[in-house]
Motif scaffolding. Structure first.
Motif, PDB file in Angstrom:
ATOM      1  N   UNK A   9       0.777  -1.122  -0.078  1.00 49.86           N
ATOM      2  CA  UNK A   9      -0.130   0.036  -0.133  1.00 49.86           C
ATOM      3  C   UNK A   9       0.801   1.128   0.112  1.00 49.86           C
ATOM      4  N   UNK A  10       1.731   1.446   1.017  1.00 53.71           N
ATOM      5  CA  UNK A  10       2.647   2.511   1.130  1.00 53.71           C
ATOM      6  C   UNK A  10       3.996   2.085   1.919  1.00 53.71           C
ATOM      7  N   UNK A  11       4.842   2.948   1.913  1.00 55.21           N
ATOM      8  CA  UNK A  11       6.287   2.817   2.477  1.00 55.21           C
ATOM      9  C   UNK A  11       6.496   3.985   3.244  1.00 55.21           C
ATOM     10  N   UNK A  12       7.035   4.055   4.497  1.00 49.69           N
ATOM     11  CA  UNK A  12       7.071   5.120   5.216  1.00 49.69           C
ATOM     12  C   UNK A  12       8.531   5.290   5.838  1.00 49.69           C
ATOM     13  N   UNK A  13       9.124   6.263   5.483  1.00 56.04           N
ATOM     14  CA  UNK A  13      10.711   6.297   5.564  1.00 56.04           C
ATOM     15  C   UNK A  13      10.694   7.851   6.434  1.00 56.04           C
ATOM     16  N   UNK A  14      12.126   7.953   7.154  1.00 56.47           N
ATOM     17  CA  UNK A  14      12.394   8.761   8.106  1.00 56.47           C
ATOM     18  C   UNK A  14      13.416   9.971   7.446  1.00 56.47           C
ATOM     19  N   UNK A  15      13.211  11.140   7.436  1.00 51.86           N
ATOM     20  CA  UNK A  15      14.213  12.031   6.441  1.00 51.86           C
ATOM     21  C   UNK A  15      14.695  13.267   7.672  1.00 51.86           C
ATOM     22  N   UNK A  16      15.453  14.135   6.864  1.00 48.85           N
ATOM     23  CA  UNK A  16      15.807  14.945   7.626  1.00 48.85           C
ATOM     24  C   UNK A  16      15.492  16.375   7.500  1.00 48.85           C
ATOM     25  N   UNK A  17      15.230  16.652   6.116  1.00 47.02           N
ATOM     26  CA  UNK A  17      14.972  18.156   5.651  1.00 47.02           C
ATOM     27  C   UNK A  17      14.029  18.046   4.754  1.00 47.02           C
ATOM     28  N   UNK A  18      12.720  18.602   5.274  1.00 50.19           N
ATOM     29  CA  UNK A  18      11.353  18.582   4.259  1.00 50.19           C
ATOM     30  C   UNK A  18      11.792  19.232   2.969  1.00 50.19           C
ATOM     31  N   UNK A  19      12.228  20.290   2.763  1.00 49.80           N
ATOM     32  CA  UNK A  19      12.305  20.798   1.586  1.00 49.80           C
ATOM     33  C   UNK A  19      13.230  20.056   0.513  1.00 49.80           C
ATOM     34  N   UNK A  20      14.603  19.561   1.023  1.00 49.45           N
ATOM     35  CA  UNK A  20      15.392  18.791   0.146  1.00 49.45           C
ATOM     36  C   UNK A  20      14.445  17.518  -0.250  1.00 49.45           C
ATOM     37  N   UNK A  21      13.764  16.874   0.628  1.00 50.01           N
ATOM     38  CA  UNK A  21      13.028  15.606   0.297  1.00 50.01           C
ATOM     39  C   UNK A  21      11.969  16.155  -0.729  1.00 50.01           C
ATOM     40  N   UNK A 122      18.813  11.442   2.024  1.00 48.61           N
ATOM     41  CA  UNK A 122      19.363  10.745   3.049  1.00 48.61           C
ATOM     42  C   UNK A 122      20.041   9.669   3.058  1.00 48.61           C
ATOM     43  N   UNK A 123      20.178   9.008   2.073  1.00 50.04           N
ATOM     44  CA  UNK A 123      21.013   7.991   1.899  1.00 50.04           C
ATOM     45  C   UNK A 123      20.034   6.659   1.855  1.00 50.04           C
ATOM     46  N   UNK A 124      18.779   6.709   1.579  1.00 48.37           N
ATOM     47  CA  UNK A 124      17.800   5.715   1.564  1.00 48.37           C
ATOM     48  C   UNK A 124      18.241   5.142   0.063  1.00 48.37           C
ATOM     49  N   UNK A 125      18.320   3.715   0.004  1.00 46.88           N
ATOM     50  CA  UNK A 125      18.481   2.877  -1.178  1.00 46.88           C
ATOM     51  C   UNK A 125      17.230   3.031  -2.037  1.00 46.88           C
ATOM     52  N   UNK A 126      17.345   3.370  -3.221  1.00 45.59           N
ATOM     53  CA  UNK A 126      16.013   3.508  -4.261  1.00 45.59           C
ATOM     54  C   UNK A 126      16.490   2.517  -5.280  1.00 45.59           C
ATOM     55  N   UNK A 127      15.648   1.762  -5.775  1.00 48.48           N
ATOM     56  CA  UNK A 127      15.936   1.057  -7.082  1.00 48.48           C
ATOM     57  C   UNK A 127      14.784   1.260  -8.237  1.00 48.48           C
ATOM     58  N   UNK A 128      15.478   1.437  -9.274  1.00 52.15           N
ATOM     59  CA  UNK A 128      14.639   1.710 -10.429  1.00 52.15           C
ATOM     60  C   UNK A 128      14.690   0.642 -11.432  1.00 52.15           C
ATOM     61  N   UNK A 129      13.521  -0.419 -11.416  1.00 50.46           N
ATOM     62  CA  UNK A 129      13.437  -1.700 -12.077  1.00 50.46           C
ATOM     63  C   UNK A 129      12.897  -1.670 -13.504  1.00 50.46           C
ATOM     64  N   UNK A 130      13.632  -2.098 -14.323  1.00 50.73           N
ATOM     65  CA  UNK A 130      12.882  -2.285 -15.576  1.00 50.73           C
ATOM     66  C   UNK A 130      12.205  -3.403 -15.670  1.00 50.73           C
ATOM     67  N   UNK A 131      10.939  -3.716 -15.863  1.00 54.10           N
ATOM     68  CA  UNK A 131      10.335  -4.615 -15.770  1.00 54.10           C
ATOM     69  C   UNK A 131       9.023  -4.641 -17.100  1.00 54.10           C
TER      70      UNK A 131
END
Length: 326
Positions: A9-21, A122-131
């Motif tokens: 449904x969703x994924x919730x993450x912690x961040x440090x700077x709202x504008x940069x996010x 913030x260093x969270x791993x993101x993956x862009x997957x060609x499917x």
């Protein structure tokens, strides 16, 4: 008999700077900010939601941006990476886009699909997957990326655990997912599970890392993974079934845009089961999504204090200015 979970449904993450996010997820990844509210348990900080044009379940990434929060550390007992799907023909576009934006990434192959791996601010791993299994979502036509190359919602999420057993029992037996197979991973052995719906956000990968260290919560770490259920009644069935099996499941929490229950797997990963309804248009029209600070009724009497406390965020391209604190 309850249906199997419909995927993420969703994924919730912690961040440090709202504008940069905001700048990264709207301008780099091309997601729409579909809701700006506050953390219901800590109204002094934002809760930001991104997704497709309407916030379709399976596209929604949410953030708690605690300004100045220290960076966390990836490790066992948590979700560590979020994968987005793109169409295979969009791979050259995304490779060039990341290069032009000077965003470092690596390229690999996983279960026969090409994966671009990068980090958010913030260093969270993101993956862009060609499917080839990309499911169409509601394209945000006012965003910076044209429809044919836009992200197609979640591919899935990756968990790191010390031992596969408890996660496999949860995913297969209690959530009704199907075991796809395994392959070698730089961190250990990767095991893939798939929701029977086969649609957006249908994969959960569990990487077994025996003896490796635990994660440490902080900016750039995933707080929880929310799985989809179709109705409040079915969520009640999940709640009672999980409780009967010894999971410390919470009572139903009203999150304004969905209803939630939470529980922790023995591996340490925090899960949620969230309903699709009522959705993000419950308190503002689709054309206005993400443009205003929306508060639940129990915080409305504190609106002035909250607006004066939260950091100012802006998105001039979309006419958004919220908060008064510089």
């Amino acid at each position: 008999m309850r249906n199997p979970a419909q995927g993420i449904h969703h994924i919730t993450v912690m961040a440090s700077h709202p504008q940069r996010n905001i700048d990264f997820y709207t301008q780099v990844l091309g997601q729409r900010m579909v809701k700006v509210t506050v953390n219901f348990d800590d109204p002094g900080t934002y809760h930001l939601y991104y997704g497709d044009r309407v916030g379709t379940p399976g596209t929604i990434m949410t953030f708690f941006p605690w300004y100045g929060a220290k960076r966390g550390q990836r490790g066992n007992g948590e979700a560590v990476a979020t994968g987005y799907t793109i169409r295979p023909q969009s791979l050259p576009y995304w490779t060039e886009r990341l290069q032009n934006l000077s965003i470092p990434f690596t390229t690999s192959t996983r279960f026969g699909e090409t994966v671009l791996t990068l980090e958010d601010p913030d260093g969270m791993l993101l993956e862009i997957i060609a499917s080839s299994k990309a499911s169409p979502v509601e394209h945000w036509e006012n965003g910076p990326i044209e429809a044919e190359n836009a992200l197609q919602g979640f591919h899935g999420v990756t968990l790191w655990v010390g031992n596969l057993k408890s996660s496999q029992v949860l995913l297969e037996t209690h959530l009704g997912m199907v075991y796809v197979g395994s392959e070698a991973d730089p961190e250990g052995t990767r095991h893939r599970f798939e929701a029977v719906s086969g649609g957006v956000g249908s994969h959960v990968d569990v990487v077994e890392r025996p003896g490796k260290g635990k994660g440490r919560s902080g900016a750039g770490t995933i707080h929880h993974v929310a799985m989809r259920t179709v109705s409040d009644d079915e969520q009640q069935e999940y709640m009672h079934a999980l409780f009967a099996k010894g999971y410390g499941v919470t009572r139903v929490q009203d999150r304004q845009y969905f209803h939630s229950i939470y529980f922790r797997d023995l591996s340490g990963v925090l899960f949620e089961i969230a309903t699709d309804a009522p959705g993000f248009a419950v308190d503002e029209p689709e054309t206005e999504l993400g443009k205003h600070l929306k508060l639940p009724e129990w915080y409305e009497p504190r609106r002035t204090d909250i607006e004066n406390h939260v950091r100012k965020i802006t998105s001039p391209e979309y006419g958004i200015t919220i908060g008064n604190r510089e």
